[in-house]
Design an enzyme around this catalytic site. Structure first.
Site, PDB file in Angstrom:
ATOM      1  N   LYS A  52       0.836  -1.207   0.000  1.00 37.47           N
ATOM      2  CA  LYS A  52       0.000   0.000   0.000  1.00 37.47           C
ATOM      3  C   LYS A  52       0.875   1.264   0.000  1.00 37.47           C
ATOM      4  O   LYS A  52       0.576   2.233  -0.692  1.00 37.47           O
ATOM      5  CB  LYS A  52      -0.952  -0.008   1.205  1.00 37.47           C
ATOM      6  CG  LYS A  52      -2.044  -1.063   1.051  1.00 37.47           C
ATOM      7  CD  LYS A  52      -2.952  -1.242   2.243  1.00 37.47           C
ATOM      8  CE  LYS A  52      -3.853  -2.452   1.984  1.00 37.47           C
ATOM      9  NZ  LYS A  52      -4.914  -2.661   2.963  1.00 37.47           N
ATOM     10  N   GLN A  96      -5.347  -1.673   9.231  1.00 41.74           N
ATOM     11  CA  GLN A  96      -5.196  -2.997   8.622  1.00 41.74           C
ATOM     12  C   GLN A  96      -5.767  -4.076   9.538  1.00 41.74           C
ATOM     13  O   GLN A  96      -5.454  -4.124  10.731  1.00 41.74           O
ATOM     14  CB  GLN A  96      -3.702  -3.253   8.329  1.00 41.74           C
ATOM     15  CG  GLN A  96      -3.424  -4.504   7.524  1.00 41.74           C
ATOM     16  CD  GLN A  96      -3.847  -4.410   6.060  1.00 41.74           C
ATOM     17  OE1 GLN A  96      -4.064  -3.331   5.505  1.00 41.74           O
ATOM     18  NE2 GLN A  96      -3.986  -5.546   5.421  1.00 41.74           N
ATOM     19  N   ASP A 119     -11.824   2.228   3.342  1.00 40.38           N
ATOM     20  CA  ASP A 119     -12.163   0.803   3.206  1.00 40.38           C
ATOM     21  C   ASP A 119     -13.656   0.606   2.958  1.00 40.38           C
ATOM     22  O   ASP A 119     -14.074  -0.480   2.557  1.00 40.38           O
ATOM     23  CB  ASP A 119     -11.839   0.065   4.522  1.00 40.38           C
ATOM     24  CG  ASP A 119     -10.418  -0.466   4.572  1.00 40.38           C
ATOM     25  OD1 ASP A 119      -9.917  -0.913   3.524  1.00 40.38           O
ATOM     26  OD2 ASP A 119      -9.825  -0.443   5.670  1.00 40.38           O
TER      27      ASP A 119
HETATM   28  N1  L34 Z   1      -8.513  -2.643   6.700  1.00 39.70           N
HETATM   29  N2  L34 Z   1      -7.651  -4.704   6.171  1.00 39.70           N
HETATM   30  C1  L34 Z   1      -8.192  -3.540   5.773  1.00 39.70           C
HETATM   31  N3  L34 Z   1      -8.428  -3.265   4.460  1.00 39.70           N
HETATM   32  C2  L34 Z   1      -8.102  -4.164   3.506  1.00 39.70           C
HETATM   33  O1  L34 Z   1      -8.388  -3.905   2.226  1.00 39.70           O
HETATM   34  C3  L34 Z   1      -7.510  -5.382   3.876  1.00 39.70           C
HETATM   35  N4  L34 Z   1      -7.087  -6.326   2.966  1.00 39.70           N
HETATM   36  C4  L34 Z   1      -7.212  -7.735   3.303  1.00 39.70           C
HETATM   37  C5  L34 Z   1      -6.581  -7.941   4.684  1.00 39.70           C
HETATM   38  N5  L34 Z   1      -6.846  -6.862   5.607  1.00 39.70           N
HETATM   39  C6  L34 Z   1      -7.318  -5.640   5.238  1.00 39.70           C
HETATM   40  C7  L34 Z   1      -6.040  -6.157   2.130  1.00 39.70           C
HETATM   41  O2  L34 Z   1      -5.536  -5.069   1.892  1.00 39.70           O
HETATM   42  C8  L34 Z   1      -6.434  -8.407   2.188  1.00 39.70           C
HETATM   43  N6  L34 Z   1      -5.675  -7.334   1.574  1.00 39.70           N
HETATM   44  C9  L34 Z   1      -4.641  -7.516   0.630  1.00 39.70           C
HETATM   45  C10 L34 Z   1      -4.013  -6.458   0.002  1.00 39.70           C
HETATM   46  C11 L34 Z   1      -2.995  -6.659  -0.915  1.00 39.70           C
HETATM   47  C12 L34 Z   1      -2.580  -7.909  -1.218  1.00 39.70           C
HETATM   48  C13 L34 Z   1      -3.199  -8.980  -0.602  1.00 39.70           C
HETATM   49  C14 L34 Z   1      -4.223  -8.777   0.306  1.00 39.70           C
HETATM   50  C15 L34 Z   1      -1.449  -8.096  -2.159  1.00 39.70           C
HETATM   51  O3  L34 Z   1      -0.681  -7.203  -2.360  1.00 39.70           O
HETATM   52  N7  L34 Z   1      -1.308  -9.298  -2.762  1.00 39.70           N
HETATM   53  C16 L34 Z   1      -0.264  -9.603  -3.706  1.00 39.70           C
HETATM   54  C17 L34 Z   1       0.740 -10.603  -3.146  1.00 39.70           C
HETATM   55  C18 L34 Z   1       1.260 -10.275  -1.817  1.00 39.70           C
HETATM   56  C19 L34 Z   1       2.242 -11.303  -1.290  1.00 39.70           C
HETATM   57  O4  L34 Z   1       3.209 -11.600  -1.988  1.00 39.70           O
HETATM   58  O5  L34 Z   1       2.033 -11.795  -0.163  1.00 39.70           O
HETATM   59  C20 L34 Z   1      -0.912 -10.254  -4.926  1.00 39.70           C
HETATM   60  O6  L34 Z   1      -0.318 -10.171  -5.997  1.00 39.70           O
HETATM   61  O7  L34 Z   1      -1.982 -10.850  -4.788  1.00 39.70           O
END
Ligand code: L34
Length: 283
Positions: A52, A96, A119
């Protein structure tokens, strides 16, 4: 064989648009700021929060990180939220999730000013989404809608099945599909004949939190399959809820994990932060 929906590419396009608007605001003396609060040492949360921050940089959004220790009390976190509510340099506040067990998530979400709730978790924003009059859409479901749009497949009249009923993904996801006139079914842990219901879906969204949950026998030939899952295998490898290799053979479109929904969640957060900041120029 499916076409892969490239979440990284779609998210890059959204972030590029956000960046242009943020820079136009800057040229008029308006800065855009996002406060990201992380409590404790959850390694997955750390990765997402770092992603983020990077996205903020890419969009010229000022990011303010608050990393609090695992033992933070609910009162301490409420105090921080209150401070951020009153801070004019902060347009969006993101706490988060998950939070450590001594802190009541609902109490924290309720304390965030609805105008800064990027959010869209606050009851006021959830209610607005329900009646279709919203400022913000929740990031993950909104990102999924963008991914579906990117395929050119329309939702109207389609059988849409969402697996999972969380407040963060399943429930708002169903609502957004309904807004586009999908015929929506929500499945969950008590659903009977889950496989049969999934098999009817033209658009299948999996938000279960279990690796390999969706197998090819649960998928209709030619379905659009969106994988919201973010699971870790024993070897530490990230995977979704969909048994990718076999479902890939059957779906028309499929999202990978990583590189699908995750990057879109972050791109939509940038978009919501921009929307929150635009409030300042209207006032
Ligand atoms: N308050 N909490 C709040 N808002 C959110 O919108 C979230 N979420 C979920 C968990 N808690 C939260 C997220 O941001 C899940 N989530 C989230 C955000 C980004 C990624 C995964 C989950 C992400 O960047 N995923 C990458 C891979 C990351 C890695 O290598 O571990 C992807 O390419 O899917």
């Amino acid at each position: 064989m499916a076409k892969i929906i490239d979440g990284k590419a779609v998210s890059a396009a959204v972030k590029e648009d956000v960046k242009k608007e943020v820079e136009a605001l800057k040229a008029n003396g308006v800065e855009v700021g996002l406060a990201v609060v992380i409590v404790g040492n959850n390694p997955a949360s750390r990765v997402y929060v770092n992603n983020k921050k990077k996205a903020c940089e890419a969009c010229s959004i000022n990011s303010y990180e608050y990393a609090l220790p695992e033992e933070t009390t609910e009162e301490e976190l409420l105090n921080l939220v209150e401070k951020l509510n009153n801070d004019d340099s902060v347009d969006g506040i993101l706490v988060q999730l998950p939070l450590p067990s001594q802190i009541d998530e609902h109490a924290i979400i309720a304390a965030i000013s609805p105008e800064k709730d990027v959010d869209a978790f606050h009851a006021e924003n959830v209610g607005k989404i329900m009646i279709g009059e919203y400022n913000f859409l929740p990031c993950t479901p909104a990102g999924v809608m963008e991914l579906i749009h990117s395929t050119g497949v329309t939702v109207e009249g389609k059988d849409c099945v969402v697996i999972g009923r969380s407040n963060i993904v399943g429930k708002p996801m169903a609502m957004l599909l309904l807004h586009e006139s999908g015929t929506v079914t929500i499945c969950h842990s008590r659903t009977k004949n889950l496989a049969d219901i999934c098999k009817r879906a033209d658009i299948l969204v999996a938000a279960v939190g279990k690796a390999d949950f969706v197998t090819a026998d649960m998928v209709k030939e030619g379905a659009v399959v969106i994988d919201v899952g973010m699971n870790r295998r024993e070897d530490g490898k990230l995977c979704g809820d969909v048994k990718y290799d076999e479902v890939f053979e059957k779906a028309s479109y499929i999202t990978p994990v990583p590189g699908g929904v995750g990057p879109m969640t972050i791109a939509m957060l940038m978009k919501n932060t921009l929307t929150a900041a635009k409030r300042k120029i209207k006032e």
